[in-house]
Motif scaffolding. Structure first.
Motif, mmCIF file in Angstrom:
data_model
loop_
_atom_site.group_PDB
_atom_site.id
_atom_site.type_symbol
_atom_site.label_atom_id
_atom_site.label_comp_id
_atom_site.label_asym_id
_atom_site.label_seq_id
_atom_site.Cartn_x
_atom_site.Cartn_y
_atom_site.Cartn_z
ATOM 1 N N ALA A 159 25.819 41.766 55.406
ATOM 2 C CA ALA A 159 24.697 41.382 56.264
ATOM 3 C C ALA A 159 23.865 40.256 55.656
ATOM 4 O O ALA A 159 23.132 39.560 56.376
ATOM 5 C CB ALA A 159 23.810 42.598 56.538
ATOM 6 N N PHE A 160 23.964 40.054 54.337
ATOM 7 C CA PHE A 160 23.187 39.009 53.674
ATOM 8 C C PHE A 160 23.906 37.669 53.637
ATOM 9 O O PHE A 160 23.369 36.695 53.117
ATOM 10 C CB PHE A 160 22.844 39.437 52.251
ATOM 11 C CG PHE A 160 21.861 40.577 52.193
ATOM 12 C CD1 PHE A 160 20.497 40.334 52.221
ATOM 13 C CD2 PHE A 160 22.302 41.890 52.121
ATOM 14 C CE1 PHE A 160 19.593 41.370 52.164
ATOM 15 C CE2 PHE A 160 21.404 42.938 52.070
ATOM 16 C CZ PHE A 160 20.042 42.679 52.095
ATOM 17 N N GLY A 161 25.109 37.615 54.160
ATOM 18 C CA GLY A 161 25.867 36.374 54.143
ATOM 19 C C GLY A 161 26.944 36.397 53.072
ATOM 20 O O GLY A 161 27.015 37.336 52.267
ATOM 21 N N PRO A 162 27.792 35.358 53.033
ATOM 22 C CA PRO A 162 28.866 35.316 52.031
ATOM 23 C C PRO A 162 28.313 35.353 50.613
ATOM 24 O O PRO A 162 27.403 34.590 50.259
ATOM 25 C CB PRO A 162 29.566 33.981 52.327
ATOM 26 C CG PRO A 162 29.191 33.644 53.740
ATOM 27 C CD PRO A 162 27.818 34.194 53.946
ATOM 28 N N ALA A 163 28.866 36.237 49.786
ATOM 29 C CA ALA A 163 28.380 36.382 48.413
ATOM 30 C C ALA A 163 28.533 35.090 47.626
ATOM 31 O O ALA A 163 27.668 34.747 46.805
ATOM 32 C CB ALA A 163 29.126 37.525 47.718
ATOM 33 N N ASP A 164 29.618 34.353 47.853
ATOM 34 C CA ASP A 164 29.820 33.101 47.121
ATOM 35 C C ASP A 164 28.725 32.092 47.445
ATOM 36 O O ASP A 164 28.252 31.364 46.562
ATOM 37 C CB ASP A 164 31.186 32.499 47.458
ATOM 38 C CG ASP A 164 32.324 33.266 46.802
ATOM 39 O OD1 ASP A 164 32.043 34.071 45.900
ATOM 40 O OD2 ASP A 164 33.481 33.055 47.197
ATOM 41 N N THR A 165 28.330 32.026 48.701
ATOM 42 C CA THR A 165 27.271 31.099 49.104
ATOM 43 C C THR A 165 25.945 31.478 48.455
ATOM 44 O O THR A 165 25.202 30.625 47.953
ATOM 45 C CB THR A 165 27.121 31.096 50.633
ATOM 46 O OG1 THR A 165 28.364 30.708 51.233
ATOM 47 C CG2 THR A 165 26.034 30.134 51.074
ATOM 48 N N VAL A 166 25.644 32.764 48.445
ATOM 49 C CA VAL A 166 24.399 33.240 47.849
ATOM 50 C C VAL A 166 24.400 32.967 46.346
ATOM 51 O O VAL A 166 23.391 32.515 45.778
ATOM 52 C CB VAL A 166 24.204 34.742 48.138
ATOM 53 C CG1 VAL A 166 22.964 35.277 47.415
ATOM 54 C CG2 VAL A 166 24.077 34.978 49.645
ATOM 55 N N SER A 167 25.527 33.208 45.676
ATOM 56 C CA SER A 167 25.576 32.984 44.228
ATOM 57 C C SER A 167 25.471 31.504 43.884
ATOM 58 O O SER A 167 24.869 31.139 42.871
ATOM 59 C CB SER A 167 26.868 33.566 43.644
ATOM 60 O OG SER A 167 28.007 32.873 44.105
ATOM 61 N N ARG A 168 26.020 30.634 44.731
ATOM 62 C CA ARG A 168 25.880 29.196 44.475
ATOM 63 C C ARG A 168 24.420 28.760 44.585
ATOM 64 O O ARG A 168 23.939 27.956 43.780
ATOM 65 C CB ARG A 168 26.754 28.392 45.448
ATOM 66 C CG ARG A 168 28.226 28.353 45.063
ATOM 67 C CD ARG A 168 28.947 27.250 45.816
ATOM 68 N NE ARG A 168 28.894 27.440 47.259
ATOM 69 C CZ ARG A 168 29.795 28.132 47.944
ATOM 70 N NH1 ARG A 168 30.809 28.709 47.312
ATOM 71 N NH2 ARG A 168 29.685 28.265 49.257
ATOM 72 N N SER A 169 23.733 29.284 45.597
ATOM 73 C CA SER A 169 22.304 28.960 45.715
ATOM 74 C C SER A 169 21.545 29.463 44.497
ATOM 75 O O SER A 169 20.674 28.760 43.959
ATOM 76 C CB SER A 169 21.720 29.582 46.986
ATOM 77 O OG SER A 169 22.235 28.968 48.145
ATOM 78 N N TYR A 170 21.863 30.660 44.061
ATOM 79 C CA TYR A 170 21.198 31.204 42.879
ATOM 80 C C TYR A 170 21.387 30.283 41.680
ATOM 81 O O TYR A 170 20.423 29.980 40.964
ATOM 82 C CB TYR A 170 21.742 32.595 42.561
ATOM 83 C CG TYR A 170 21.276 33.091 41.214
ATOM 84 C CD1 TYR A 170 20.039 33.697 41.070
ATOM 85 C CD2 TYR A 170 22.056 32.893 40.069
ATOM 86 C CE1 TYR A 170 19.585 34.108 39.829
ATOM 87 C CE2 TYR A 170 21.608 33.302 38.824
ATOM 88 C CZ TYR A 170 20.376 33.910 38.714
ATOM 89 O OH TYR A 170 19.925 34.298 37.479
ATOM 90 N N ARG A 171 22.608 29.817 41.455
ATOM 91 C CA ARG A 171 22.871 28.972 40.289
ATOM 92 C C ARG A 171 22.186 27.614 40.421
ATOM 93 O O ARG A 171 21.640 27.090 39.444
ATOM 94 C CB ARG A 171 24.377 28.804 40.097
ATOM 95 C CG ARG A 171 25.076 30.084 39.635
ATOM 96 C CD ARG A 171 26.494 29.795 39.187
ATOM 97 N NE ARG A 171 27.337 29.354 40.283
ATOM 98 C CZ ARG A 171 28.010 30.166 41.089
ATOM 99 N NH1 ARG A 171 27.941 31.483 40.913
ATOM 100 N NH2 ARG A 171 28.755 29.692 42.062
#
Length: 234
Positions: free
Chosen positions: A100-112
């Motif tokens: 529900a929060f979106g693709p994990a890879d996309t979220v982790s890229r934003s985090y980095r």
């Protein structure tokens, strides 16, 4: 060693009491409130993290608030305990983020990306200030989780900052197990005095207790070479 060395530098508090008593209580995750988002949004805007100002470097995204919520959800997740009570503890993998929060890879890229833009360090400093708004202070635990997740990206300065702010939940392991360059500077005169005496008196041999003490001091300064995920605070 000067007789007042431990008391003068308040080493018992610095090394043992603060790391135990200055942990931020964990709490259940919830989306940011409007007040929390209003308090944190200027930091994203200033650093170009999804809310870049016109004419300034940075990324723009359709819903940076949702992305920040997704990051906070990911960094606060813990690994489940396996049957039999084994394998639990420590942070969960990015892949554990609910869909529900979106693709994990996309979220982790934003985090980095935001870690490289120093957003998490800026927020860690902000939530620790005495005059910080209550809505911003309410994000302290989530910000601590975000900082400790990216220690490898942000480096030793993140560890130093967390200690200075006495936000030990931002560290990925107990403080005495992490490198401490400021403690190294405190201990440096002791090592130099021993070295100077060895040079001035070649026949002198330090007693065993002194060797043990120096080894312990060196170990505290250097930290451990490997950190396990389940060493993270709650």
């Amino acid at each position: 060693m000067p007789p007042d060395f431990v008391a003068r530098h308040d080493l018992w508090r610095r090394l043992y009491l603060d790391p135990l008593t200055c942990l931020t209580p964990a709490h259940g995750w919830a989306p940011m409130t409007d007040a929390e988002w209003t308090a944190v949004a200027p930091y994203l805007r200033a650093l170009g993290c999804g809310l870049a100002l016109p004419g300034r470097a940075g990324e723009r995204m359709a819903d940076p608030r949702a992305r920040l919520d997704a990051i906070f959800r990911a960094v606060t997740l813990k690994r489940p305990t396996a049957p039999g009570g084994h394998g639990g503890g420590g942070r969960a993998a990015w892949a554990a983020l609910p869909a529900a929060f979106g693709p994990a890879d996309t979220v982790s890229r934003s985090y980095r990306r935001w870690a490289h833009r120093e957003l998490w360090l800026a927020l860690l400093w902000a939530v620790a200030q005495p005059g910080a708004p209550a809505a911003l202070r309410a994000l302290t635990w989530r910000v601590c989780c975000a900082v400790r997740r990216g220690i490898r990206i942000m480096g030793l300065r993140a560890v130093v900052l967390a200690r200075r702010l006495r936000l030990f939940s931002a560290l990925p392991a107990p403080s005495p197990w992490l490198p401490d360059p400021e403690l190294s500077e405190l201990y440096r005169p002791i090592f130099l005095r021993v070295a100077d005496r060895l040079l001035a008196q070649p026949a002198w041999r330090p007693p065993r207790w002194l060797f043990r003490l120096l080894r312990s001091m060196q170990a505290l300064c250097g930290g451990r070479t490997r950190l396990r995920r389940d060493w993270e605070p709650a």
